[in-house]
Design an enzyme around this catalytic site. Structure first.
Site, mmCIF file in Angstrom:
data_model
loop_
_atom_site.group_PDB
_atom_site.id
_atom_site.type_symbol
_atom_site.label_atom_id
_atom_site.label_comp_id
_atom_site.label_asym_id
_atom_site.label_seq_id
_atom_site.Cartn_x
_atom_site.Cartn_y
_atom_site.Cartn_z
ATOM 1 C CG PHE A 123 -1.784 1.374 1.251
ATOM 2 C CD1 PHE A 123 -2.992 1.380 0.363
ATOM 3 C CD2 PHE A 123 -1.829 2.368 1.956
ATOM 4 C CE1 PHE A 123 -3.830 2.356 0.290
ATOM 5 C CE2 PHE A 123 -2.458 3.347 1.805
ATOM 6 C CZ PHE A 123 -3.624 3.484 1.057
ATOM 7 C CG ASP A 208 5.690 3.435 1.980
ATOM 8 O OD1 ASP A 208 5.510 4.187 3.005
ATOM 9 O OD2 ASP A 208 4.611 3.315 1.245
ATOM 10 C CE LYS A 237 -0.793 5.236 7.866
ATOM 11 N NZ LYS A 237 -0.635 4.768 6.365
HETATM 12 C C1 LIG Z 1 -0.775 5.227 5.251
HETATM 13 C C2 LIG Z 1 0.330 4.891 4.228
HETATM 14 C C3 LIG Z 1 0.754 5.383 2.987
HETATM 15 C C4 LIG Z 1 -0.584 6.647 2.593
HETATM 16 O O1 LIG Z 1 -0.243 7.586 3.589
HETATM 17 P P1 LIG Z 1 -1.380 8.986 3.597
HETATM 18 O O2 LIG Z 1 -0.772 10.068 4.486
HETATM 19 O O3 LIG Z 1 -2.618 8.422 3.823
HETATM 20 O O4 LIG Z 1 -1.242 9.240 2.127
HETATM 21 C C5 LIG Z 1 1.476 5.185 2.243
HETATM 22 N N1 LIG Z 1 2.224 4.054 2.409
HETATM 23 C C6 LIG Z 1 2.193 3.363 3.583
HETATM 24 C C7 LIG Z 1 3.002 2.052 3.932
HETATM 25 C C8 LIG Z 1 1.093 3.528 4.415
HETATM 26 O O5 LIG Z 1 1.051 2.817 5.468
#
Ligand SMILES: *Cc1c(COP(=O)(O)O)cnc(C)c1O
Length: 401
Positions: A123, A208, A237
């Site tokens: 994701f 990421d 986050k």
């Molecule tokens: C939550 C998340 C995102 C997206 O972050 P947003 O701030 O909602 O755009 C991208 N990558 C990972 C691994 C995430 O957990």
């Protein structure tokens, strides 16, 4: 717009790992705004720092030098071993920046149009390019045409990755631990082999760490546990502890491809957001929260494992630090509702995995309380199934009970 299936709950206030709803009912918060409230709610140092910054300056734009942004950039580069930072406002934006930077890096070398490989079940966000990067079809449906230039391979399958890498590959983009995709850990030897492959083929490794970064996995960044360093790193986050901020870091060699005018953000790295992130990093150090994450994480995993021995609906317990999943043989949603009714907020990671994301300063007592509630709801479920109310909490399959 009606984009969220919200819990039937209105939260109005919090203190530490506790939140209260509009009826005055208290809950133990093992969601933390989806791994965002790093220091819990209303941490006094955060309140003080933000109050002072709000009374000084909220925003001035990146037309100007911003001392707090420079301070934060110095700290993040020192902690990560990378050399430069671009600040934005969210995880998707950080990844969007990473994708642009990887493409520009190859463009600058006369090699445009290259592909980025990511993992299935990954994701990476809800913006168009990050949707394309995401390895789950369910989030993409209805948004054609999506940007091209992405390929997907199963996580932890080195043979599949080697088969997919070719002369048109720019980068490999991975989460060290897939949060949304089911709490799936990228094995250490896999991450090391991917790093080596990138070095051999001249590819960029993008990690990421939007969910795993900033102490969540027991080290400041999850990649430290594999003893590797990425070429590009994304954070969001937990970085601002509840104030929106994202960051995309890169090595000097890669970062130089983002010259003046190549990328930008109006809000990114403003004084208020950078103050929040500086406070998060300061408190992680001063309250020794990395050690707490390791200890409480072990306690929570051991406790869930013990529950799995007594409640076979728990099929697997896995995770790192305080990003922990319990995979079930039944649907997770009814158990999450039952936990809520007993005062514990937990989350899903896919339909069958319970996800636990307490604040990094969670206490041993609070972890015990959460475990006792999970025990209670699993016991109640068994009782209800035993009294011909099978499916009252589950999906009626009765599997594993
Ligand atoms: C939550 C998340 C995102 C997206 O972050 P947003 O701030 O909602 O755009 C991208 N990558 C990972 C691994 C995430 O957990």
């Amino acid at each position: 717009m009606n984009t969220y299936a919200r819990f039937p709950l209105t939260l109005v206030r919090g203190k530490g790992a506790r939140v209260w709803d509009d009826q005055g009912q208290a809950y133990l918060d093992f969601i933390s705004g989806i791994a965002v409230n790093t220091l819990g709610h209303a941490h006094p140092k955060m309140t003080e720092a933000l109050t002072e910054q709000a009374a000084t300056m909220l925003h001035c734009s990146n037309l100007f030098h911003i001392p707090k942004q420079q301070q934060l950039a110095e700290l993040l580069t020192r902690l990560s071993g990378l050399d430069a930072v671009f600040f934005c406002n969210s995880g998707a934006e950080a990844n969007e920046g990473a994708i642009k930077l990887a493409r520009k890096y190859f463009h600058d070398r006369g090699l445009p149009g290259r592909t980025i490989i990511t993992a299935t079940q990954s994701f990476h966000g809800r913006l168009l390019a990050t949707l394309s990067a995401t390895g789950q079809d369910k989030v993409k449906t209805g948004f054609d045409p999506l940007p091209t230039g992405f390929a997907h391979v199963p996580l932890n399958d080195m043979a599949a990755l080697k088969q997919t890498v070719n002369d048109d590959t720019a980068a490999i983009l991975l989460e060290p631990l897939q949060g949304e995709g089911g709490v799936n850990i990228a094995q250490i030897d896999y991450l090391q082999a991917v790093r080596q492959l990138c070095d051999e083929r001249g590819l960029l490794l993008i990690l990421d760490e939007v969910q795993t970064g900033i102490g969540r996995c027991g080290t400041m960044f999850a990649f430290e546990q594999a003893d590797i360093v990425p070429d590009i790193l994304t954070l969001a986050k937990g970085l601002g502890g509840g104030v929106a901020i994202g960051a995309m870091l890169a090595t000097k060699r890669v970062a130089t491809s983002f010259g003046q005018g190549t990328h930008g953000s109006t809000f990114g790295g403003n004084p208020l957001a950078c103050t929040a992130a500086l406070t998060v990093l300061d408190v992680i150090e001063s309250e020794q929260l990395l050690a707490n994450v390791q200890q409480r994480g072990e306690q929570l995993q051991r406790g869930l494992q013990a529950l799995a021995d007594r409640h076979p609906v728990i099929r697997d317990v896995r995770g790192q630090g305080l990003l922990i999943g319990a995979e079930l043989s039944i649907d997770a949603a009814p158990l999450i509702a039952a936990a809520r009714a007993h005062g514990l907020l937990i989350l899903m990671a896919g339909p069958h995995v319970l996800r636990f994301l307490p604040p990094l300063n969670i206490t041993a007592d609070e972890v015990e309380t959460a475990l006792a509630i999970v025990d209670t709801i699993l016991k109640n479920r068994t009782l209800e199934n035993g009294t011909s109310r099978a499916g009252a909490l589950g999906n009626g399959t009765g599997e594993g009970t």
